[in-house]
Enzyme design. Structure first.
Site, PDB file in Angstrom:
ATOM      1  N   GLU A 174       0.825  -1.205   0.000  1.00 44.21           N
ATOM      2  CA  GLU A 174       0.000   0.000   0.000  1.00 44.21           C
ATOM      3  C   GLU A 174       0.863   1.261   0.000  1.00 44.21           C
ATOM      4  O   GLU A 174       0.546   2.240  -0.685  1.00 44.21           O
ATOM      5  CB  GLU A 174      -0.949  -0.008   1.202  1.00 44.21           C
ATOM      6  CG  GLU A 174      -2.060  -1.032   1.114  1.00 44.21           C
ATOM      7  CD  GLU A 174      -3.018  -0.779  -0.033  1.00 44.21           C
ATOM      8  OE1 GLU A 174      -3.068   0.359  -0.556  1.00 44.21           O
ATOM      9  OE2 GLU A 174      -3.725  -1.724  -0.423  1.00 44.21           O
ATOM     10  N   TYR A 180      -6.080   6.716   4.390  1.00 42.84           N
ATOM     11  CA  TYR A 180      -6.310   5.696   3.364  1.00 42.84           C
ATOM     12  C   TYR A 180      -5.575   4.407   3.704  1.00 42.84           C
ATOM     13  O   TYR A 180      -6.149   3.311   3.666  1.00 42.84           O
ATOM     14  CB  TYR A 180      -5.862   6.184   1.975  1.00 42.84           C
ATOM     15  CG  TYR A 180      -5.747   5.025   1.029  1.00 42.84           C
ATOM     16  CD1 TYR A 180      -6.885   4.469   0.463  1.00 42.84           C
ATOM     17  CD2 TYR A 180      -4.512   4.423   0.772  1.00 42.84           C
ATOM     18  CE1 TYR A 180      -6.807   3.358  -0.350  1.00 42.84           C
ATOM     19  CE2 TYR A 180      -4.429   3.302  -0.033  1.00 42.84           C
ATOM     20  CZ  TYR A 180      -5.570   2.770  -0.592  1.00 42.84           C
ATOM     21  OH  TYR A 180      -5.493   1.649  -1.374  1.00 42.84           O
ATOM     22  N   ASP A 237      -9.790   5.535  -2.527  1.00 42.40           N
ATOM     23  CA  ASP A 237      -8.678   6.111  -3.260  1.00 42.40           C
ATOM     24  C   ASP A 237      -9.227   6.840  -4.487  1.00 42.40           C
ATOM     25  O   ASP A 237     -10.446   6.978  -4.653  1.00 42.40           O
ATOM     26  CB  ASP A 237      -7.639   5.041  -3.644  1.00 42.40           C
ATOM     27  CG  ASP A 237      -8.147   4.097  -4.726  1.00 42.40           C
ATOM     28  OD1 ASP A 237      -9.357   4.108  -5.045  1.00 42.40           O
ATOM     29  OD2 ASP A 237      -7.325   3.332  -5.274  1.00 42.40           O
TER      30      ASP A 237
END
Length: 301
Positions: free
Chosen positions: A40, A123, A141
């Site tokens: 990520e 996020y 996102d």
């Protein structure tokens, strides 16, 4: 039962995802939360094709946080290579140290605890909670915001991030926890591969209804500007970092001057920003090195 307006058919989307999802290595069952966290961080503003080989190397080299914590900042920066935005590498190294020291080498599952870790924003915290632990949390996102804007609201563009994004996306999630986590991944996949920013391929979209298509595909009013890289401060920073990544210790200023000779003012600005960001350091005798290597033997030209 007929779907309510302003919704996305979860059954259809999940079936499509099950049949067409890309076989990305960080999506596999055996991948750990730490390895998902690494992916990520790497995938922020960086295409999958560039991330995958580096991620594989990192998983082999640093399979758990304590392995990375035992390495130096400079080692992590060298391994980051040309993924871009190298401050992410330093923050991930700092995060690994905290995970090893305070969390028994495990990545927490709780969003609020994740948010307290170095370099972990809203996020990333939700992405780890969702994709590593299967929690029913909205993961928003750019791709997700675009799909929701088009399919639900009939807009060509999502516009700027808003406080509404999380509750609006959460309202779309299936109530079943395991389905909700896959639904989040499917929304991202749809935005990344079909409902793209510049050339959406509506003929491949699995959704039976889309508010944007129903409205006649209104054109976006946002003027897109291509971001150049050649000649930018980012490129100058990259060239200077390349010199230091290729050295085994501090180097003289002349080596950096030769790496970016075109604009001394820009070079000085790039060098100063690297120092401010903590990516490099200057020794007492005026040499330059990657973070953590200022005390090793100097490299001369």
């Amino acid at each position: 039962m007929r779907k309510a307006p302003n919704s996305i058919d979860a059954d259809v989307l999940l079936d499509w995802y099950g049949e067409t999802a890309r076989d990305l290595p960080w999506r596999r069952r055996e991948v750990t939360a730490w390895q998902i966290l690494m992916s990520e961080i790497m995938l922020q503003q960086t295409p999958v094709v560039r991330v995958e080989p580096i991620w594989r190397e990192w998983v082999a080299r640093w399979p758990v946080p304590s392995a990375m914590a035992a390495s130096s900042q400079a080692e992590v920066l060298r391994a980051w290579g040309k993924l871009g935005y190298p401050r992410r590498a330093l923050r991930l190294h700092e995060c690994a140290r905290v995970l090893a020291a305070e969390h028994n080498d495990e990545v927490p599952a709780d969003v609020d605890v994740l948010l307290g870790l170095p370099g972990i924003g809203a996020y990333t915290a939700r992405a780890v909670a969702c994709f590593a632990y299967g929690q029913r949390v909205p993961v928003v996102d750019t791709n997700v915001r675009r799909v929701v804007a088009r399919a639900v609201h009939g807009r060509a563009e999502a516009g700027n991030p808003s406080s509404r994004d999380l509750p609006e996306t959460e309202a779309l999630l299936p109530r079943q926890i395991d389905r909700a986590a896959v639904f989040s991944a499917a929304l991202m996949e749809l935005g990344a591969t079909v409902c793209t920013a510049r050339t959406p391929d509506c003929s491949r979209c699995p959704l039976p209804s889309c508010a944007w298509v129903a409205a006649g595909r209104p054109v976006s009013e946002i003027v897109r500007r291509t971001q150049k890289y050649e000649g930018t401060d980012r490129q100058a920073r990259g060239r200077l970092l390349d010199v230091l990544r290729g050295a085994t210790g501090p180097v003289e200023r002349v080596r950096l001057d030769l790496a970016w000779p075109r604009d001394p003012g820009q070079r000085a600005r790039a060098l100063d920003s690297l120092l401010v960001d903590g990516l490099i350091e200057q020794t007492d005798d005026g040499l330059f090195a990657l973070a953590g290597e200022g005390g090793t033997a100097p490299q001369t030209s």
